[in-house]
Design a protein around this motif. Structure first.
Motif, PDB file in Angstrom:
ATOM      1  N   GLY A  18       0.803  -1.216   0.000  1.00 55.87           N
ATOM      2  CA  GLY A  18       0.000   0.000   0.000  1.00 55.87           C
ATOM      3  C   GLY A  18       0.835   1.264   0.000  1.00 55.87           C
ATOM      4  O   GLY A  18       0.585   2.194  -0.780  1.00 55.87           O
ATOM      5  N   ILE A  19       1.840   1.327   0.857  1.00 58.45           N
ATOM      6  CA  ILE A  19       2.657   2.535   0.911  1.00 58.45           C
ATOM      7  C   ILE A  19       3.556   2.646  -0.311  1.00 58.45           C
ATOM      8  O   ILE A  19       3.797   3.741  -0.821  1.00 58.45           O
ATOM      9  CB  ILE A  19       3.486   2.615   2.214  1.00 58.45           C
ATOM     10  CG1 ILE A  19       4.052   4.037   2.372  1.00 58.45           C
ATOM     11  CG2 ILE A  19       4.587   1.569   2.247  1.00 58.45           C
ATOM     12  CD1 ILE A  19       4.756   4.274   3.699  1.00 58.45           C
ATOM     13  N   ARG A  20       4.008   1.508  -0.831  1.00 59.49           N
ATOM     14  CA  ARG A  20       4.873   1.565  -2.012  1.00 59.49           C
ATOM     15  C   ARG A  20       4.098   2.119  -3.208  1.00 59.49           C
ATOM     16  O   ARG A  20       4.635   2.885  -4.015  1.00 59.49           O
ATOM     17  CB  ARG A  20       5.450   0.197  -2.341  1.00 59.49           C
ATOM     18  CG  ARG A  20       6.310  -0.467  -1.257  1.00 59.49           C
ATOM     19  CD  ARG A  20       7.160   0.434  -0.397  1.00 59.49           C
ATOM     20  NE  ARG A  20       8.001   1.367  -1.133  1.00 59.49           N
ATOM     21  CZ  ARG A  20       8.683   2.349  -0.555  1.00 59.49           C
ATOM     22  NH1 ARG A  20       8.617   2.536   0.757  1.00 59.49           N
ATOM     23  NH2 ARG A  20       9.425   3.154  -1.274  1.00 59.49           N
ATOM     24  N   HIS A  21       2.825   1.759  -3.321  1.00 61.34           N
ATOM     25  CA  HIS A  21       2.008   2.333  -4.387  1.00 61.34           C
ATOM     26  C   HIS A  21       1.759   3.818  -4.150  1.00 61.34           C
ATOM     27  O   HIS A  21       1.797   4.624  -5.094  1.00 61.34           O
ATOM     28  CB  HIS A  21       0.678   1.585  -4.505  1.00 61.34           C
ATOM     29  CG  HIS A  21       0.765   0.309  -5.274  1.00 61.34           C
ATOM     30  ND1 HIS A  21       1.089  -0.896  -4.680  1.00 61.34           N
ATOM     31  CD2 HIS A  21       0.593   0.044  -6.594  1.00 61.34           C
ATOM     32  CE1 HIS A  21       1.097  -1.845  -5.594  1.00 61.34           C
ATOM     33  NE2 HIS A  21       0.811  -1.307  -6.766  1.00 61.34           N
ATOM     34  N   LEU A  22       1.492   4.193  -2.896  1.00 60.92           N
ATOM     35  CA  LEU A  22       1.259   5.605  -2.594  1.00 60.92           C
ATOM     36  C   LEU A  22       2.497   6.445  -2.916  1.00 60.92           C
ATOM     37  O   LEU A  22       2.385   7.550  -3.460  1.00 60.92           O
ATOM     38  CB  LEU A  22       0.864   5.775  -1.132  1.00 60.92           C
ATOM     39  CG  LEU A  22       0.446   7.182  -0.700  1.00 60.92           C
ATOM     40  CD1 LEU A  22      -0.716   7.696  -1.536  1.00 60.92           C
ATOM     41  CD2 LEU A  22       0.088   7.201   0.784  1.00 60.92           C
ATOM     42  N   VAL A  23       3.664   5.918  -2.600  1.00 60.47           N
ATOM     43  CA  VAL A  23       4.915   6.613  -2.924  1.00 60.47           C
ATOM     44  C   VAL A  23       5.036   6.794  -4.436  1.00 60.47           C
ATOM     45  O   VAL A  23       5.380   7.883  -4.927  1.00 60.47           O
ATOM     46  CB  VAL A  23       6.120   5.821  -2.373  1.00 60.47           C
ATOM     47  CG1 VAL A  23       7.426   6.371  -2.922  1.00 60.47           C
ATOM     48  CG2 VAL A  23       6.140   5.862  -0.850  1.00 60.47           C
ATOM     49  N   GLU A  24       4.753   5.747  -5.168  1.00 53.57           N
ATOM     50  CA  GLU A  24       4.804   5.830  -6.631  1.00 53.57           C
ATOM     51  C   GLU A  24       3.853   6.903  -7.157  1.00 53.57           C
ATOM     52  O   GLU A  24       4.214   7.712  -8.024  1.00 53.57           O
ATOM     53  CB  GLU A  24       4.429   4.470  -7.227  1.00 53.57           C
ATOM     54  CG  GLU A  24       4.387   4.434  -8.744  1.00 53.57           C
ATOM     55  CD  GLU A  24       3.857   3.112  -9.260  1.00 53.57           C
ATOM     56  OE1 GLU A  24       3.304   3.107 -10.384  1.00 53.57           O
ATOM     57  OE2 GLU A  24       3.987   2.090  -8.550  1.00 53.57           O
ATOM     58  N   PHE A  25       2.636   6.947  -6.606  1.00 48.84           N
ATOM     59  CA  PHE A  25       1.659   7.947  -7.046  1.00 48.84           C
ATOM     60  C   PHE A  25       2.129   9.365  -6.712  1.00 48.84           C
ATOM     61  O   PHE A  25       1.954  10.299  -7.505  1.00 48.84           O
ATOM     62  CB  PHE A  25       0.302   7.704  -6.383  1.00 48.84           C
ATOM     63  CG  PHE A  25      -0.293   6.341  -6.626  1.00 48.84           C
ATOM     64  CD1 PHE A  25       0.185   5.504  -7.632  1.00 48.84           C
ATOM     65  CD2 PHE A  25      -1.338   5.877  -5.828  1.00 48.84           C
ATOM     66  CE1 PHE A  25      -0.373   4.241  -7.844  1.00 48.84           C
ATOM     67  CE2 PHE A  25      -1.897   4.629  -6.042  1.00 48.84           C
ATOM     68  CZ  PHE A  25      -1.417   3.809  -7.038  1.00 48.84           C
ATOM     69  N   MET A  26       2.718   9.547  -5.514  1.00 45.35           N
ATOM     70  CA  MET A  26       3.140  10.872  -5.077  1.00 45.35           C
ATOM     71  C   MET A  26       4.386  11.345  -5.817  1.00 45.35           C
ATOM     72  O   MET A  26       4.590  12.556  -5.980  1.00 45.35           O
ATOM     73  CB  MET A  26       3.399  10.879  -3.566  1.00 45.35           C
ATOM     74  CG  MET A  26       2.136  10.685  -2.708  1.00 45.35           C
ATOM     75  SD  MET A  26       0.815  11.880  -3.026  1.00 45.35           S
ATOM     76  CE  MET A  26      -0.262  10.907  -4.106  1.00 45.35           C
ATOM     77  N   ASN A  27       5.231  10.428  -6.269  1.00 44.83           N
ATOM     78  CA  ASN A  27       6.422  10.812  -7.032  1.00 44.83           C
ATOM     79  C   ASN A  27       6.060  11.554  -8.306  1.00 44.83           C
ATOM     80  O   ASN A  27       6.877  12.323  -8.840  1.00 44.83           O
ATOM     81  CB  ASN A  27       7.262   9.577  -7.371  1.00 44.83           C
ATOM     82  CG  ASN A  27       8.159   9.147  -6.226  1.00 44.83           C
ATOM     83  OD1 ASN A  27       8.571   9.970  -5.400  1.00 44.83           O
ATOM     84  ND2 ASN A  27       8.468   7.859  -6.157  1.00 44.83           N
ATOM     85  N   GLU A  28       4.853  11.351  -8.803  1.00 42.43           N
ATOM     86  CA  GLU A  28       4.406  12.040 -10.012  1.00 42.43           C
ATOM     87  C   GLU A  28       3.875  13.439  -9.708  1.00 42.43           C
ATOM     88  O   GLU A  28       3.560  14.196 -10.628  1.00 42.43           O
ATOM     89  CB  GLU A  28       3.331  11.209 -10.716  1.00 42.43           C
ATOM     90  CG  GLU A  28       3.830   9.853 -11.208  1.00 42.43           C
ATOM     91  CD  GLU A  28       2.741   9.037 -11.876  1.00 42.43           C
ATOM     92  OE1 GLU A  28       1.659   9.592 -12.151  1.00 42.43           O
ATOM     93  OE2 GLU A  28       2.976   7.843 -12.132  1.00 42.43           O
ATOM     94  N   ILE A  29       3.795  13.781  -8.422  1.00 41.26           N
ATOM     95  CA  ILE A  29       3.242  15.076  -8.021  1.00 41.26           C
ATOM     96  C   ILE A  29       4.283  15.975  -7.376  1.00 41.26           C
ATOM     97  O   ILE A  29       4.283  17.198  -7.598  1.00 41.26           O
ATOM     98  CB  ILE A  29       2.049  14.866  -7.062  1.00 41.26           C
ATOM     99  CG1 ILE A  29       0.916  14.125  -7.783  1.00 41.26           C
ATOM    100  CG2 ILE A  29       1.552  16.191  -6.490  1.00 41.26           C
ATOM    101  CD1 ILE A  29      -0.254  13.771  -6.900  1.00 41.26           C
TER     102      ILE A  29
END
Length: 255
Positions: A18-29
């Motif tokens: 869950g956190i690894r996906h959230l990190v991936e999503f936030m890296n684009e922002i």
């Protein structure tokens, strides 16, 4: 323009999907710093570490972000990040994505949401994200566009002072999610009991068991929105004062 600085944390541990996906999503922002527990901390609520020491280490994980694991609770992670790790105050703190629901009364027990609340107490913008799927192999990608859009909206339109967001996402395909609703916390609770068992040495031990009892069918409740296929957003305040009852209680109790 300077990218927003985003602190990411959780309660399932720094390597949880869950956190690894959230990190991936936030890296684009924005520019991302991760400070998360080095082991699962689910159900810890707003606990902090006071009777033992804390240790942390920078670890190397996939992506451009900086990752730090801490031997503490989610709230410890926020406190420690602000004091020892971050180069400046973050523009946003996001917690999750939690494996499982934090809707309704679950928000009280949630380490995920307590991290967001702690950030709010520090005057920071904060959001907790949860997916209604306890599986370690849950498909978090279905929620990517919704999570990113919510984050961007908060960055562009700051939350009221003292308010953080509790976002819960139904276990559905992206195209099945009907939209996003701002809700109130449903009136629901856990009906619990302790299952008594005997170990091989004849000593009793207990497992906490029970079921979730939703007593609220209101159209504006988070549980209703989720069951109808919507993402629920509940604005959460850390001021627990029952303001609407103050005058009555003054009349009744003051002397």
């Amino acid at each position: 323009m300077q990218k927003p600085l985003i602190l990411v944390t959780n309660d399932d541990g720094i390597t949880a999907p869950g956190i690894r996906h959230l990190v991936e999503f936030m890296n684009e922002i924005g520019d991302v710093v991760v400070v998360a527990p080095n082991s699962p901390q689910s159900g810890k609520g707003h606990a902090i570490t006071i009777n033992s020491t804390l240790t942390f280490e920078e670890i190397s994980l996939e992506g451009p972000q900086n990752d730090y694991s801490l031997s503490g609770t989610p709230v410890d992670c926020v406190k420690f990040a602000l004091d020892k790790i971050l180069p400046r105050r973050p523009d946003l703190v996001v917690s999750g994505i939690n494996h499982g629901s934090n809707s309704s009364i679950n928000v009280i027990y949630s380490g995920t949401m307590s991290a967001a609340v702690e950030a709010g107490m520090e005057g920071l913008q904060a959001i907790g994200f949860s997916l209604l799927d306890f599986s370690w192999d849950a498909d978090f990608t279905q929620a990517k566009e919704f999570i990113q859009k919510i984050v961007k909206k908060v960055l562009e339109n700051p939350l009221p002072k003292g308010v953080v967001l509790n976002v819960n996402i139904p276990k559905l395909k992206k195209e099945e999610i009907k939209g996003v609703k701002v809700c109130r916390q449903a009136e629901a609770k856990w009906e619990e009991n302790f299952d008594e068992r005997i170990n091989p040495h004849g000593k009793k031990y207990y497992w906490l068991t029970g079921y979730f009892n939703n007593m609220d069918s209101g159209a504006d409740a988070d549980e209703t929105a989720l069951s109808d296929g919507y993402i629920s957003i509940v604005p959460v305040k850390f001021d627990l004062t029952a303001h609407e009852h103050l005058q009555h209680l003054r009349n009744t109790l003051e002397f």
